[in-house]
Design an enzyme around this catalytic site. Structure first.
Site, PDB file in Angstrom:
ATOM      1  N   GLY A 115      -6.297 -43.821  51.482  1.00 37.21           N
ATOM      2  CA  GLY A 115      -5.392 -44.872  51.931  1.00 37.21           C
ATOM      3  C   GLY A 115      -4.387 -44.295  52.909  1.00 37.21           C
ATOM      4  O   GLY A 115      -4.202 -43.073  52.967  1.00 37.21           O
ATOM      5  N   GLN A 128       3.537 -43.723  57.463  1.00 40.35           N
ATOM      6  CA  GLN A 128       3.055 -42.337  57.392  1.00 40.35           C
ATOM      7  C   GLN A 128       2.637 -41.788  58.756  1.00 40.35           C
ATOM      8  O   GLN A 128       2.507 -40.572  58.913  1.00 40.35           O
ATOM      9  CB  GLN A 128       1.867 -42.224  56.417  1.00 40.35           C
ATOM     10  N   CYS A 157      -0.370 -37.600  47.736  1.00 38.91           N
ATOM     11  CA  CYS A 157       0.021 -38.349  48.925  1.00 38.91           C
ATOM     12  C   CYS A 157      -0.116 -37.440  50.138  1.00 38.91           C
ATOM     13  O   CYS A 157       0.319 -36.291  50.100  1.00 38.91           O
ATOM     14  CB  CYS A 157       1.464 -38.827  48.781  1.00 38.91           C
ATOM     15  N   LEU A 158      -0.714 -37.967  51.196  1.00 40.63           N
ATOM     16  CA  LEU A 158      -0.892 -37.171  52.421  1.00 40.63           C
ATOM     17  C   LEU A 158       0.459 -36.750  52.997  1.00 40.63           C
ATOM     18  O   LEU A 158       0.526 -35.774  53.737  1.00 40.63           O
ATOM     19  CB  LEU A 158      -1.683 -37.975  53.458  1.00 40.63           C
ATOM     20  N   HIS A 197       0.085 -47.909  45.736  1.00 44.67           N
ATOM     21  CA  HIS A 197       0.670 -46.715  46.362  1.00 44.67           C
ATOM     22  C   HIS A 197       1.013 -47.010  47.835  1.00 44.67           C
ATOM     23  O   HIS A 197       2.089 -46.637  48.313  1.00 44.67           O
ATOM     24  CB  HIS A 197      -0.339 -45.558  46.221  1.00 44.67           C
ATOM     25  N   GLU A 198       0.096 -47.687  48.537  1.00 45.47           N
ATOM     26  CA  GLU A 198       0.319 -47.980  49.964  1.00 45.47           C
ATOM     27  C   GLU A 198       1.428 -49.009  50.160  1.00 45.47           C
ATOM     28  O   GLU A 198       2.257 -48.875  51.071  1.00 45.47           O
ATOM     29  CB  GLU A 198      -0.972 -48.477  50.637  1.00 45.47           C
ATOM     30  N   HIS A 213       4.730 -47.492  50.005  1.00 48.58           N
ATOM     31  CA  HIS A 213       5.123 -46.841  51.264  1.00 48.58           C
ATOM     32  C   HIS A 213       5.845 -47.814  52.191  1.00 48.58           C
ATOM     33  O   HIS A 213       6.793 -47.443  52.886  1.00 48.58           O
ATOM     34  CB  HIS A 213       3.899 -46.285  52.002  1.00 48.58           C
TER      35      HIS A 213
HETATM   36  O1  GNR Z   1      -5.594 -39.898  49.550  1.00 48.38           O
HETATM   37  C1  GNR Z   1      -4.872 -40.366  48.673  1.00 48.38           C
HETATM   38  N1  GNR Z   1      -5.274 -40.298  47.379  1.00 48.38           N
HETATM   39  C2  GNR Z   1      -4.658 -40.987  46.352  1.00 48.38           C
HETATM   40  C3  GNR Z   1      -5.001 -40.649  45.057  1.00 48.38           C
HETATM   41  C4  GNR Z   1      -4.445 -41.310  43.988  1.00 48.38           C
HETATM   42  C5  GNR Z   1      -3.555 -42.320  44.216  1.00 48.38           C
HETATM   43  C6  GNR Z   1      -3.184 -42.665  45.495  1.00 48.38           C
HETATM   44  C7  GNR Z   1      -3.749 -42.007  46.556  1.00 48.38           C
HETATM   45  S1  GNR Z   1      -3.314 -42.463  48.182  1.00 48.38           S
HETATM   46  C8  GNR Z   1      -3.568 -40.958  49.023  1.00 48.38           C
HETATM   47  C9  GNR Z   1      -3.375 -41.136  50.503  1.00 48.38           C
HETATM   48  C10 GNR Z   1      -1.950 -41.512  50.792  1.00 48.38           C
HETATM   49  O2  GNR Z   1      -1.027 -40.740  50.748  1.00 48.38           O
HETATM   50  N2  GNR Z   1      -1.709 -42.766  51.040  1.00 48.38           N
HETATM   51  O3  GNR Z   1      -0.461 -43.195  51.240  1.00 48.38           O
HETATM   52 NI    NI Z   2       0.844 -41.824  50.219  1.00 40.84          NI
END
Ligand code: GNR
Ligand code: NI
Length: 177
Positions: free
Chosen positions: A45, A50, A93-94, A135-136, A139
């Protein structure tokens, strides 16, 4: 085009993103660039803040390929319904490379959003997909998964965040989490 991913400590990650009102070629290009950036990272995601764009745009693909047949590109997404049941799942999270922690979130969610053309869409998701949407969308509100840890774990990773990123970036109180 692969975009640069902003990391913990960058203010754009703490800013509530703005609503998208123009469904034009520029939006379609940004969505494609975000997808490419997500696949190349690799990640499942990515939210526009980001990549330094403070707009309400997310891409999600939990498949392990870049065919784009399971790509969700959602504009102005919102959680409109959530299960009472929660799951605890390890997240990363990236924008916070090197940190992985378990987070408790609703197992199931209903998302209302628009597609890149501006048509309204509703999606029900559970498991990893539901996890990723939440999660997204966080953000887009300036919320990072480390904000959602139990106080004990939150305290424990402060040292790690300071060491990795040279700063502690607390959630902005106004970003209702
Ligand atoms: O790549 C991602 N893996 C992930 C694993 C578990 C829960 C959420 C994520 S999202 C993350 C990519 C990211 O930072 N998206 O904002
Ligand atoms: Ni993230």
């Amino acid at each position: 085009m692969i975009l640069t991913i902003r990391v913990y400590g960058d203010d754009v990650l703490r800013r509530p993103a703005g609503t998208v009102t123009s469904f034009d070629e520029q939006l379609a290009t940004l969505v494609q660039d975000m997808a490419e950036t997500m696949y190349s990272a690799p990640g499942i995601g990515l939210a526009a803040p980001q990549v330094g764009v403070s707009r309400r745009i997310i891409v999600v693909d939990i498949s392990h390929n870049d065919h784009q047949d399971q790509l969700y590109a959602l504009i102005n997404p919102e959680v409109v319904e959530r299960s009472e049941e929660n799951d605890r799942m390890e997240e990363g999270c990236l924008s916070i490379p090197g940190v992985n922690e378990a987070v408790v979130r609703p197992t199931w969610v209903k998302i209302r959003a628009q597609d890149v053309q501006g048509n309204e869409v509703e999606i029900e998701a559970e498991g990893l997909l539901a996890r990723c949407f939440q999660h997204e969308i966080d953000h887009l509100n300036g919320i990072l998964f480390v904000d959602r840890l139990v106080p004990f774990r939150k305290k424990l990773i402060r040292g790690k965040l300071k060491k990795l990123f040279g700063t502690i970036s607390p959630p902005v109180a106004a970003n209702a989490g």
